[in-house]
Scaffold this active site. Sequence first.
Site, PDB file in Angstrom:
ATOM      1  N   THR A  25       0.899  -1.240  -0.103  1.00 35.84           N
ATOM      2  CA  THR A  25       0.031   0.189  -0.171  1.00 35.84           C
ATOM      3  C   THR A  25       0.938   1.349   0.024  1.00 35.84           C
ATOM      4  OG1 THR A  25      -0.165   0.242   2.367  1.00 35.84           O
ATOM      5  CG2 THR A  25      -1.739  -1.091   1.397  1.00 35.84           C
ATOM      6  N   THR A  82      -1.004  -2.820  19.482  1.00 35.83           N
ATOM      7  CA  THR A  82      -0.667  -1.436  20.128  1.00 35.83           C
ATOM      8  C   THR A  82      -1.043  -1.009  21.513  1.00 35.83           C
ATOM      9  OG1 THR A  82      -1.168   1.000  19.571  1.00 35.83           O
ATOM     10  CG2 THR A  82      -2.626  -0.646  18.822  1.00 35.83           C
ATOM     11  N   ASP A  83      -0.402  -0.256  22.263  1.00 38.55           N
ATOM     12  CA  ASP A  83      -0.858   0.128  23.415  1.00 38.55           C
ATOM     13  C   ASP A  83      -2.213   0.997  23.305  1.00 38.55           C
ATOM     14  OD1 ASP A  83       0.054   2.831  22.463  1.00 38.55           O
ATOM     15  OD2 ASP A  83       1.262   3.105  23.911  1.00 38.55           O
ATOM     16  N   GLU A  84      -2.502   1.350  21.962  1.00 35.04           N
ATOM     17  CA  GLU A  84      -3.627   2.221  21.802  1.00 35.04           C
ATOM     18  C   GLU A  84      -5.024   1.715  22.072  1.00 35.04           C
ATOM     19  OE1 GLU A  84      -3.431   5.117  18.415  1.00 35.04           O
ATOM     20  OE2 GLU A  84      -1.280   4.884  18.497  1.00 35.04           O
ATOM     21  N   TYR A 109      -8.950   3.573  14.143  1.00 37.36           N
ATOM     22  CA  TYR A 109      -7.744   2.509  14.211  1.00 37.36           C
ATOM     23  C   TYR A 109      -7.654   1.829  15.464  1.00 37.36           C
ATOM     24  CZ  TYR A 109      -2.631   1.435  15.152  1.00 37.36           C
ATOM     25  OH  TYR A 109      -1.516   0.751  15.422  1.00 37.36           O
ATOM     26  N   LYS A 149      -7.908  -2.556  15.736  1.00 39.25           N
ATOM     27  CA  LYS A 149      -6.733  -3.136  16.518  1.00 39.25           C
ATOM     28  C   LYS A 149      -7.087  -3.757  17.665  1.00 39.25           C
ATOM     29  CE  LYS A 149      -2.961  -3.472  15.557  1.00 39.25           C
ATOM     30  NZ  LYS A 149      -1.986  -4.389  14.278  1.00 39.25           N
ATOM     31  N   ASN A 167       4.560   3.986  20.954  1.00 35.35           N
ATOM     32  CA  ASN A 167       4.903   4.461  19.907  1.00 35.35           C
ATOM     33  C   ASN A 167       6.223   4.175  19.425  1.00 35.35           C
ATOM     34  OD1 ASN A 167       2.368   6.173  20.642  1.00 35.35           O
ATOM     35  ND2 ASN A 167       2.911   7.467  18.884  1.00 35.35           N
ATOM     36  N   ASN A 168       6.680   3.830  17.918  1.00 34.47           N
ATOM     37  CA  ASN A 168       7.891   3.600  17.639  1.00 34.47           C
ATOM     38  C   ASN A 168       8.237   5.003  16.961  1.00 34.47           C
ATOM     39  OD1 ASN A 168       8.050   0.020  16.728  1.00 34.47           O
ATOM     40  ND2 ASN A 168       7.008   1.064  18.506  1.00 34.47           N
TER      41      ASN A 168
HETATM   42  P1  NAD Z   1       3.099   0.680   8.347  1.00 35.69           P
HETATM   43  O1  NAD Z   1       1.836   1.547   7.961  1.00 35.69           O
HETATM   44  O2  NAD Z   1       4.501   1.390   8.103  1.00 35.69           O
HETATM   45  O3  NAD Z   1       3.293  -0.622   7.491  1.00 35.69           O
HETATM   46  C1  NAD Z   1       2.066  -1.284   7.399  1.00 35.69           C
HETATM   47  C2  NAD Z   1       2.396  -2.465   6.102  1.00 35.69           C
HETATM   48  O4  NAD Z   1       1.329  -3.187   5.878  1.00 35.69           O
HETATM   49  C3  NAD Z   1       2.988  -1.714   4.918  1.00 35.69           C
HETATM   50  O5  NAD Z   1       4.010  -2.328   4.099  1.00 35.69           O
HETATM   51  C4  NAD Z   1       1.443  -2.030   3.905  1.00 35.69           C
HETATM   52  O6  NAD Z   1       2.044  -2.221   2.587  1.00 35.69           O
HETATM   53  C5  NAD Z   1       1.171  -3.414   4.507  1.00 35.69           C
HETATM   54  N1  NAD Z   1      -0.211  -3.618   4.427  1.00 35.69           N
HETATM   55  C6  NAD Z   1      -1.347  -2.797   4.664  1.00 35.69           C
HETATM   56  N2  NAD Z   1      -2.417  -3.201   4.302  1.00 35.69           N
HETATM   57  C7  NAD Z   1      -2.278  -4.559   3.959  1.00 35.69           C
HETATM   58  C8  NAD Z   1      -3.112  -5.447   3.222  1.00 35.69           C
HETATM   59  N3  NAD Z   1      -4.267  -5.246   3.327  1.00 35.69           N
HETATM   60  N4  NAD Z   1      -2.293  -6.631   2.899  1.00 35.69           N
HETATM   61  C9  NAD Z   1      -1.051  -6.715   3.064  1.00 35.69           C
HETATM   62  N5  NAD Z   1      -0.099  -5.763   3.477  1.00 35.69           N
HETATM   63  C10 NAD Z   1      -0.792  -4.565   3.894  1.00 35.69           C
HETATM   64  O7  NAD Z   1       2.870   0.236   9.876  1.00 35.69           O
HETATM   65  P2  NAD Z   1       4.013   0.341  11.067  1.00 35.69           P
HETATM   66  O8  NAD Z   1       3.906   1.358  11.508  1.00 35.69           O
HETATM   67  O9  NAD Z   1       5.019  -0.549  10.613  1.00 35.69           O
HETATM   68  O10 NAD Z   1       3.183  -0.955  12.089  1.00 35.69           O
HETATM   69  C11 NAD Z   1       2.952  -2.317  11.878  1.00 35.69           C
HETATM   70  C12 NAD Z   1       2.420  -2.971  12.893  1.00 35.69           C
HETATM   71  O11 NAD Z   1       2.841  -2.312  14.231  1.00 35.69           O
HETATM   72  C13 NAD Z   1       0.681  -2.484  12.736  1.00 35.69           C
HETATM   73  O12 NAD Z   1      -0.016  -3.689  12.963  1.00 35.69           O
HETATM   74  C14 NAD Z   1       0.833  -1.398  13.649  1.00 35.69           C
HETATM   75  O13 NAD Z   1      -0.736  -1.543  14.295  1.00 35.69           O
HETATM   76  C15 NAD Z   1       1.706  -2.103  14.982  1.00 35.69           C
HETATM   77  N6  NAD Z   1       2.144  -0.931  15.891  1.00 35.69           N
HETATM   78  C16 NAD Z   1       2.648   0.256  15.256  1.00 35.69           C
HETATM   79  C17 NAD Z   1       3.023   1.072  16.139  1.00 35.69           C
HETATM   80  C18 NAD Z   1       3.778   2.349  15.755  1.00 35.69           C
HETATM   81  O14 NAD Z   1       4.295   3.339  16.575  1.00 35.69           O
HETATM   82  N7  NAD Z   1       4.050   2.543  14.413  1.00 35.69           N
HETATM   83  C19 NAD Z   1       3.229   0.922  17.575  1.00 35.69           C
HETATM   84  C20 NAD Z   1       2.777  -0.271  18.115  1.00 35.69           C
HETATM   85  C21 NAD Z   1       2.347  -1.150  17.172  1.00 35.69           C
HETATM   86  P1  TYD Z   2       1.413   9.896  15.418  1.00 37.46           P
HETATM   87  O1  TYD Z   2       2.705   9.743  15.084  1.00 37.46           O
HETATM   88  O2  TYD Z   2       0.311   9.942  14.331  1.00 37.46           O
HETATM   89  O3  TYD Z   2       0.986   8.672  16.413  1.00 37.46           O
HETATM   90  P2  TYD Z   2      -0.280   8.230  17.347  1.00 37.46           P
HETATM   91  O4  TYD Z   2      -1.327   9.068  16.919  1.00 37.46           O
HETATM   92  O5  TYD Z   2      -0.056   6.681  16.957  1.00 37.46           O
HETATM   93  O6  TYD Z   2       0.116   8.431  18.794  1.00 37.46           O
HETATM   94  O7  TYD Z   2       1.026  11.087  16.857  1.00 37.46           O
HETATM   95  C1  TYD Z   2       1.863  11.091  17.669  1.00 37.46           C
HETATM   96  C2  TYD Z   2       1.299  12.254  18.737  1.00 37.46           C
HETATM   97  O8  TYD Z   2       1.567  13.466  17.884  1.00 37.46           O
HETATM   98  C3  TYD Z   2      -0.071  12.386  18.857  1.00 37.46           C
HETATM   99  O9  TYD Z   2      -0.638  12.851  20.226  1.00 37.46           O
HETATM  100  C4  TYD Z   2      -0.595  13.147  17.521  1.00 37.46           C
HETATM  101  C5  TYD Z   2       0.532  14.272  17.584  1.00 37.46           C
HETATM  102  N1  TYD Z   2       0.537  14.879  16.222  1.00 37.46           N
HETATM  103  C6  TYD Z   2       0.521  16.317  16.011  1.00 37.46           C
HETATM  104  O10 TYD Z   2       0.618  16.941  17.040  1.00 37.46           O
HETATM  105  N2  TYD Z   2       0.902  16.624  14.912  1.00 37.46           N
HETATM  106  C7  TYD Z   2       0.951  15.982  13.648  1.00 37.46           C
HETATM  107  O11 TYD Z   2       1.041  16.624  12.486  1.00 37.46           O
HETATM  108  C8  TYD Z   2       0.975  14.532  13.996  1.00 37.46           C
HETATM  109  C9  TYD Z   2       0.869  13.478  12.751  1.00 37.46           C
HETATM  110  C10 TYD Z   2       0.710  14.129  15.268  1.00 37.46           C
END
Ligand code: NAD
Ligand code: TYD
Length: 349
Positions: free
Chosen positions: A37, A131-133, A156, A160, A185-186
Site C-alpha cells: 500500500t 498497540t498500546d492504543e 484505528y 486493532k 509509539n515507535n
Molecule cells: P506501516 O503503515 O508503516 O506498514 C504497514 C505495512 O502493511 C505496509 O508495508 C503495507 O503495505 C502493509 N499492508 C497494509 N495493508 C495491507 C493489506 N491489506 N495486505 C497486506 N499488507 C498490507 O505500519 P507500522 O507502523 O510499521 O506498524 C506495523 C504494525 O505494528 C501494525 O500492526 C501497527 O498496528 C503496529 N504498531 C505500530 C506502532 C507504531 O508506532 N508505528 C506501535 C505499536 C504497534
Molecule cells: P502519531 O505519530 O500520529 O502517532 P499516534 O497517533 O499513533 O500516537 O502522533 C503522535 C502524537 O503526535 C499524537 O498525540 C498526535 C500528535 N501529532 C501532532 O501533534 N501533529 C501531527 O501532525 C501528527 C501527525 C501527530
Amino acid sequence: MKSIIITGGAGFIGSHVTRTFVNKYPEYQIINLDALTYAGNLGNLRDIEERSNYKFVKADITDANKIVEIFKEHQPDGVIHLAAESHVDRSITNPVAFVMTNVIGTVNLLNAAKEIWEDHYYEKRFLHVSTDEVYGSLGEIGLFTETSRYDPHSPYSASKASSDHFVRAYHDTFGLPVVLTNCSNNYGPNHFPEKLIPLCIHNILHNKPLPIYGDGKFTRDWLFVIDHARAIDLVYHKGKNGESYNVGGFNEWQNINLVKELCKQMDEKLGRPERTSEQLITFVKDRPGHDIRYAIDATKINRELGYSPSVTFEQGLSETIDWYLSNQEWLNDITSGDYQQYYKMQYTV
Ligand code: NAD
Ligand code: TYD
C-alpha cells in the site's frame, strides 16, 4: 528449514523485523507478505533482498483465498503479523479500510494458519503485533498493564482491539498457538512521514510549519523501532502461548517537548543558530477523539523474558535524524505523489 511469514514486512516496523530475522536466523526461510500500500516500500529492504533465506510475496490479506493459497505453498511454521492500516488520522477519514485490513485481514490469516496447521500445533506460532492504543487514554498518572481494560477511541485503535480479540478467541476456541505484543509509539529509520517525528524532521529540513495538534500537551511513550524488533524476536521464541506482552520504553514525552528536542538536535546537526527550527512550531486544530496520554508498564516482558530497550531516547533520536539526513532521497521519493494530496487534505483547513 523452518519458514516464517512476516506480514507487512515492507512497512516501517515490519522491515526492521524482517531484517532482524533474515540476519539473525539464516536457518529460517523468511517470507515477506505485503500488499505494498502507500505505506509499503521494498526500498526499505534493499540490503537483504538478495539473501537466499528471504522471499517477497505480494498479496493483500483481505483476499482470503489468496492467503490460504500462499500458506499452502509455503507451509509456514510461524506467522508474525504486522500488516495493518496504521495511521490514526487516516482512520478518521476512512474507517472501513481499517476494518477490512486490520479485522478481516487478521481473521483471514488466523483461518489460514488454522487450516494448514490442522490442529498440529507443536512448534507452531502466530504472533500478533498490536498497540498500546487499544487500552484507550490515561490521565496524568498510571500505566497500561496487560490486564488494563480495552477502551479504544479511534477507528484505528478500535480495529486493532477487535483484531486482538479475534486472536485470543482463536486461541481459546481452536487452541491456535498465539502470542500478542502491545507496543507503545515507535520511532526510527524508514518511518513514513505522515507520523509526528518523521513529519517534523521532513518539515524542519524544508523550513515548513511543524503542525502541533491542540495544546501539544498530549503524551506518548516512545520506543526505538529496533528495540521493538528485538522484543518481537524474544516473544516469538520465548513468549507463553495465549499471553500478551506490553512493550515500551518507560520514555514519556509531551508532544510539544518532543518536537522542541527534535528542533534542538536538528539545529545542531544542520549548523543552524540555536532555536531556529522552534520558530516553525504551529499549533493547529486538534485531532477528534485525541487520546491524552499513553504509557506502558513493560515489567512483565522484563521479568519473564529479560527484555529491556538497548538505546536511550537521546541516542535513538540522534540516530534517527542522522538516518533521515543521509537518506533524503528516500524521504523525497515518499513525499512526492500521493503524499502531497494527503498532506493538503490533512493540514489545509
Ligand atoms: P506501516 O503503515 O508503516 O506498514 C504497514 C505495512 O502493511 C505496509 O508495508 C503495507 O503495505 C502493509 N499492508 C497494509 N495493508 C495491507 C493489506 N491489506 N495486505 C497486506 N499488507 C498490507 O505500519 P507500522 O507502523 O510499521 O506498524 C506495523 C504494525 O505494528 C501494525 O500492526 C501497527 O498496528 C503496529 N504498531 C505500530 C506502532 C507504531 O508506532 N508505528 C506501535 C505499536 C504497534
Ligand atoms: P502519531 O505519530 O500520529 O502517532 P499516534 O497517533 O499513533 O500516537 O502522533 C503522535 C502524537 O503526535 C499524537 O498525540 C498526535 C500528535 N501529532 C501532532 O501533534 N501533529 C501531527 O501532525 C501528527 C501527525 C501527530
